[in-house]
Design a protein around this motif. Structure first.
Motif, mmCIF file in Angstrom:
data_model
loop_
_atom_site.group_PDB
_atom_site.id
_atom_site.type_symbol
_atom_site.label_atom_id
_atom_site.label_comp_id
_atom_site.label_asym_id
_atom_site.label_seq_id
_atom_site.Cartn_x
_atom_site.Cartn_y
_atom_site.Cartn_z
ATOM 1 N N LEU A 231 55.206 29.286 0.846
ATOM 2 C CA LEU A 231 55.079 27.982 0.190
ATOM 3 C C LEU A 231 53.771 27.280 0.553
ATOM 4 O O LEU A 231 53.284 26.444 -0.213
ATOM 5 N N LYS A 236 51.793 24.897 -6.973
ATOM 6 C CA LYS A 236 52.923 24.080 -7.429
ATOM 7 C C LYS A 236 53.378 24.462 -8.831
ATOM 8 O O LYS A 236 54.542 24.279 -9.178
ATOM 9 N N ASN A 237 52.465 24.983 -9.633
ATOM 10 C CA ASN A 237 52.826 25.345 -11.014
ATOM 11 C C ASN A 237 53.196 26.818 -11.161
ATOM 12 O O ASN A 237 53.336 27.314 -12.271
ATOM 13 N N ARG A 241 57.876 29.359 -7.996
ATOM 14 C CA ARG A 241 57.976 28.375 -6.911
ATOM 15 C C ARG A 241 59.296 27.594 -6.942
ATOM 16 O O ARG A 241 59.914 27.395 -5.883
ATOM 17 N N VAL A 245 61.594 27.262 -3.698
ATOM 18 C CA VAL A 245 61.847 25.926 -3.135
ATOM 19 C C VAL A 245 63.345 25.650 -3.073
ATOM 20 O O VAL A 245 63.847 25.083 -2.090
ATOM 21 N N LYS A 294 54.006 18.695 5.168
ATOM 22 C CA LYS A 294 53.557 18.960 3.804
ATOM 23 C C LYS A 294 54.294 18.117 2.760
ATOM 24 O O LYS A 294 53.942 18.148 1.579
ATOM 25 N N TRP A 296 57.402 18.560 1.856
ATOM 26 C CA TRP A 296 58.460 19.318 1.184
ATOM 27 C C TRP A 296 59.834 18.812 1.613
ATOM 28 O O TRP A 296 60.805 18.931 0.877
#
Length: 364
Positions: A231, A236-237, A241, A245, A294, A296
């Motif tokens: 990660l 992100k795209n 992912r 996630v 980060k 997340w």
């Protein structure tokens, strides 16, 4: 005068934003109790590895093995983040023997995740020095791992043991960091999704293997650390992912429920009578700290747990930089007793590596 005010206002806004970011981290990752400074302990752990000989030198085994390189990887990062040039140089020189014909005899040619992961060290040295010989060595191991891909595009070395999700992911991510070639991202992401689909349970934890249905601490730690490494790099795209996630979030939330009062996790995560174990704890701390930093993970929910994990782990690092209460090397097991009866070691490199990763995450 107007332009001066605009500049002054911009400076104030930048300072406020900067302070907010620093406070967001130092709220949980600063003001450490005496004896638990990540810089101090990271240095002690890294020096411990720098001074060690290799297990093949003692006749214990023939080849360089994964716990050695996992500790080495953490030590290299700690040296970089603390700007310790002398330690960096010694850790680099330690690898140079393997670039010779004689030293190469101690690198296993086996098509196995435990030996391919060796590539993380030369690739880290390349990132720090830009010396191509280290890139060539590490990249070769990452590419050999995909010499015979399966029809669904993952490595034939996949065993569907959760350990694999660090061994495979780490070397592919290091190859990506070193080359920026997205093929390494794709390899790791596809394999991670395959493992998530096969091994993650509804409670967020992972069986050791499909036929070893126990929530082993360090095994789950390998998985948590592997997802974290992936990660850190996966855009992100990226289409995979969201799936990764989802698995990460499910696991992290589950782990909160199983953390002991002293901040550690247990040898068998879901068994309160099981003994607390440090290698799994270090890997979970690495995942928690990185996730909070980060963004997340919700910092108010996970920040205190991440802090507690590090402080608890720090109490298990002795004056010589050896980590105590480490589960020794463990095959997949077929009974609760198998896991509960595993020996507890001091200075075992599985624990040294995990503690170094935690320090590295805190120093990053």
């Amino acid at each position: 005068m107007k332009s001066f005010r605009v500049v002054l206002l911009s400076m104030i806004i930048a300072l406020v934003c900067s302070s907010t970011i620093i406070y967001g981290q130092s709220e949980y990752f600063g003001n450490w109790p005496v004896g638990s400074s990540p810089k101090e302990l990271g240095k002690r752990l890294a020096e411990n590895w720098a001074k060690r000989g290799f297990e093949f030198e003692t006749g214990k085994r023939q080849f360089l093995i994964y716990p050695e390189v996992c500790a080495w990887y953490g030590a290299l990062n700690v040296a970089e983040y603390t700007k310790d040039k002398d330690l960096q140089a010694r850790l680099k020189t330690k690898f140079d023997r393997f670039l010779t014909a004689d030293g190469a005899k101690n690198i296993s040619p086996a098509e196995h995740v435990d030996y391919r992961v060796i590539g993380i060290v030369p690739l880290e040295i390349f990132q720090q020095t830009k010396e191509k010989r280290y890139l060539d060595f590490g990249k070769d191991l990452a590419d050999k791992q995909w010499m015979k891909p399966t029809p669904d595009g993952i490595t034939h070395e996949a065993r569907y043991w959760i350990d694999d999700m660090y061994m495979i992911t780490a070397v592919q991510m290091q190859a990506y960091r070193s080359t920026k070639d997205k093929v390494y991202l794709e390899r790791a992401a596809k394999t991670m999704v395959a493992y998530l689909d096969k091994l993650q349970q509804p409670n967020g934890l992972f069986f050791h293997a499909p036929d070893s249905q126990y929530y082993w601490g360090r095994g789950n730690g390998w998985q948590a650390a592997g997802m974290t490494e992936l990660l850190l790099e996966l855009p992100k795209n990226h289409p995979l992912r969201p799936r990764i996630v989802k698995g990460y979030d499910l696991m992290m939330n589950s782990l909160l429920q199983y953390q002991a009062e002293d901040g550690l996790w247990r040898q068998l995560l879901d068994m309160p009578k099981s003994w607390v174990e440090t290698s799994g704890t270090g890997m979970f701390a690495f995942a928690f700290v990185t996730g909070v930093k980060k963004g997340w993970l919700d910092k108010k929910k996970f920040g205190p747990a991440a802090r507690k994990a590090w402080i608890g782990l720090a109490k298990h690092i002795n004056a010589d930089g050896n980590v105590t209460d480490v589960c020794v090397g463990t095959n997949k097991g077929f009974s609760v007793e198998y896991y509960m009866d595993r020996a507890r070691a001091t200075g075992d490199l599985h624990g040294q590596a995990a503690a170094l990763w935690s320090a590295m995450a805190l120093l990053r």
